[in-house]
Write a protein that holds these residues in place. Structure first.
Motif, short mmCIF file in Angstrom:
data_model
loop_
_atom_site.label_atom_id
_atom_site.label_comp_id
_atom_site.label_asym_id
_atom_site.label_seq_id
_atom_site.Cartn_x
_atom_site.Cartn_y
_atom_site.Cartn_z
N ASN A 50 -18.50 85.34 41.63
CA ASN A 50 -18.77 83.95 41.32
C ASN A 50 -20.17 83.63 41.88
N LEU A 51 -21.09 83.29 40.99
CA LEU A 51 -22.48 83.08 41.36
C LEU A 51 -22.74 81.62 41.75
N LEU A 52 -23.38 81.44 42.88
CA LEU A 52 -23.83 80.14 43.39
C LEU A 52 -22.72 79.11 43.50
N PRO A 53 -21.56 79.48 44.05
CA PRO A 53 -20.45 78.53 44.10
C PRO A 53 -20.64 77.38 45.08
N GLY A 54 -21.49 77.56 46.09
CA GLY A 54 -21.59 76.53 47.12
C GLY A 54 -22.98 75.94 47.28
N ILE A 55 -23.84 76.13 46.30
CA ILE A 55 -25.17 75.53 46.38
C ILE A 55 -25.04 74.07 45.97
N PRO A 56 -25.31 73.13 46.88
CA PRO A 56 -25.15 71.71 46.55
C PRO A 56 -26.08 71.30 45.40
N GLU A 57 -25.61 70.40 44.57
CA GLU A 57 -26.40 69.91 43.44
C GLU A 57 -27.72 69.35 43.96
N GLY A 58 -28.82 69.80 43.39
CA GLY A 58 -30.13 69.32 43.78
C GLY A 58 -30.73 70.02 44.99
N GLU A 59 -29.97 70.88 45.66
CA GLU A 59 -30.46 71.61 46.82
C GLU A 59 -30.73 73.06 46.42
N LEU A 60 -31.65 73.70 47.09
CA LEU A 60 -31.99 75.10 46.84
C LEU A 60 -32.16 75.40 45.35
N PRO A 61 -33.06 74.71 44.67
CA PRO A 61 -33.22 74.95 43.23
C PRO A 61 -33.71 76.36 42.91
N GLN A 62 -34.33 77.00 43.88
CA GLN A 62 -34.75 78.39 43.72
C GLN A 62 -34.39 79.14 44.98
N GLY A 63 -34.07 80.42 44.81
CA GLY A 63 -33.78 81.21 45.99
C GLY A 63 -33.36 82.62 45.63
N SER A 64 -33.07 83.39 46.67
CA SER A 64 -32.61 84.76 46.45
C SER A 64 -31.83 85.23 47.66
N ILE A 65 -31.02 86.22 47.42
CA ILE A 65 -30.26 86.88 48.46
C ILE A 65 -30.28 88.37 48.14
N ARG A 66 -30.41 89.20 49.17
CA ARG A 66 -30.50 90.65 48.96
C ARG A 66 -29.53 91.36 49.90
N GLY A 67 -28.93 92.43 49.40
CA GLY A 67 -28.14 93.31 50.25
C GLY A 67 -26.75 92.83 50.61
N ALA A 68 -26.26 91.82 49.93
CA ALA A 68 -24.91 91.32 50.23
C ALA A 68 -23.87 92.31 49.71
N LEU A 69 -22.76 92.39 50.42
CA LEU A 69 -21.66 93.25 50.00
C LEU A 69 -20.59 92.39 49.34
N ALA A 70 -20.11 92.85 48.20
CA ALA A 70 -19.05 92.16 47.49
C ALA A 70 -17.81 93.05 47.47
N ARG A 71 -16.68 92.43 47.20
CA ARG A 71 -15.43 93.19 47.16
C ARG A 71 -15.48 94.25 46.07
N LYS A 72 -14.64 95.24 46.23
CA LYS A 72 -14.51 96.37 45.31
C LYS A 72 -15.75 97.27 45.33
N SER A 73 -16.34 97.44 46.51
CA SER A 73 -17.43 98.41 46.71
C SER A 73 -18.67 98.11 45.88
N ILE A 74 -19.05 96.85 45.85
CA ILE A 74 -20.25 96.44 45.11
C ILE A 74 -21.31 95.96 46.09
N VAL A 75 -22.53 96.45 45.91
CA VAL A 75 -23.67 95.96 46.67
C VAL A 75 -24.47 95.05 45.74
N VAL A 76 -24.72 93.84 46.19
CA VAL A 76 -25.58 92.93 45.44
C VAL A 76 -26.99 93.22 45.92
N ASP A 77 -27.65 94.09 45.17
CA ASP A 77 -29.01 94.47 45.55
C ASP A 77 -29.91 93.24 45.62
#
Length: 141
Positions: A50-77
């Motif tokens: 689920n992408l960007l589920p908690g970014i408040p409306e109008g906040e952080l209009p641009q951004g990035s995240i690197r190296g997060a681990l997701a369930r089922k052995s997935i790396v979010v490069d």
């Protein structure tokens, strides 16, 4: 989070204080902060990202995240977003072959490289050890 950072709850080392006067160390919050920020950008459960589920409306209009681990052995490069342009770029590497659903509270209009199912969900196929990149277009508000 802005109030937390600007009201003297953080020491220069980013260790948090229980009170704004810097007299009592409060490690619980600082150890939880990376997880909170990660889950604002990306929430996973088996078979779904689920992408960007908690970014408040109008906040952080641009951004990035690197190296997060997701369930089922997935790396979010990398997950990079531009909410003014209503798009995100997502790079994933999985340790196992699998299909996952991509969702967002913003609504997913298109996933370049993905497949739209009859029920409207978007699915991407990941091959073990092979980086995969997708461009996601969010629905217009």
């Amino acid at each position: 989070l802005n109030d937390y950072a600007t009201e003297a709850f953080l020491h220069p080392s980013f260790v948090s204080s229980h009170n704004p006067d810097h007299r009592i160390y409060h490690l619980d919050s600082i150890l939880a902060l990376p997880a909170i920020l990660t889950e604002m950008c990306l929430y996973s459960r088996p078979g779904t990202l689920n992408l960007l589920p908690g970014i408040p409306e109008g906040e952080l209009p641009q951004g990035s995240i690197r190296g997060a681990l997701a369930r089922k052995s997935i790396v979010v490069d990398e997950l990079t977003w531009d909410l003014k342009e209503r798009r995100a770029d997502l790079s994933l590497t999985s340790k196992v072959d699998q299909e996952i659903n991509l969702t967002s509270r913003l609504g997913v209009e298109d996933v370049e490289g993905g497949t739209k199912r009859d029920d409207g969900t978007w699915v991407v196929t990941l091959k073990s050890g092979e980086p995969a990149s997708y461009r996601i277009r969010f629905s217009t508000p």
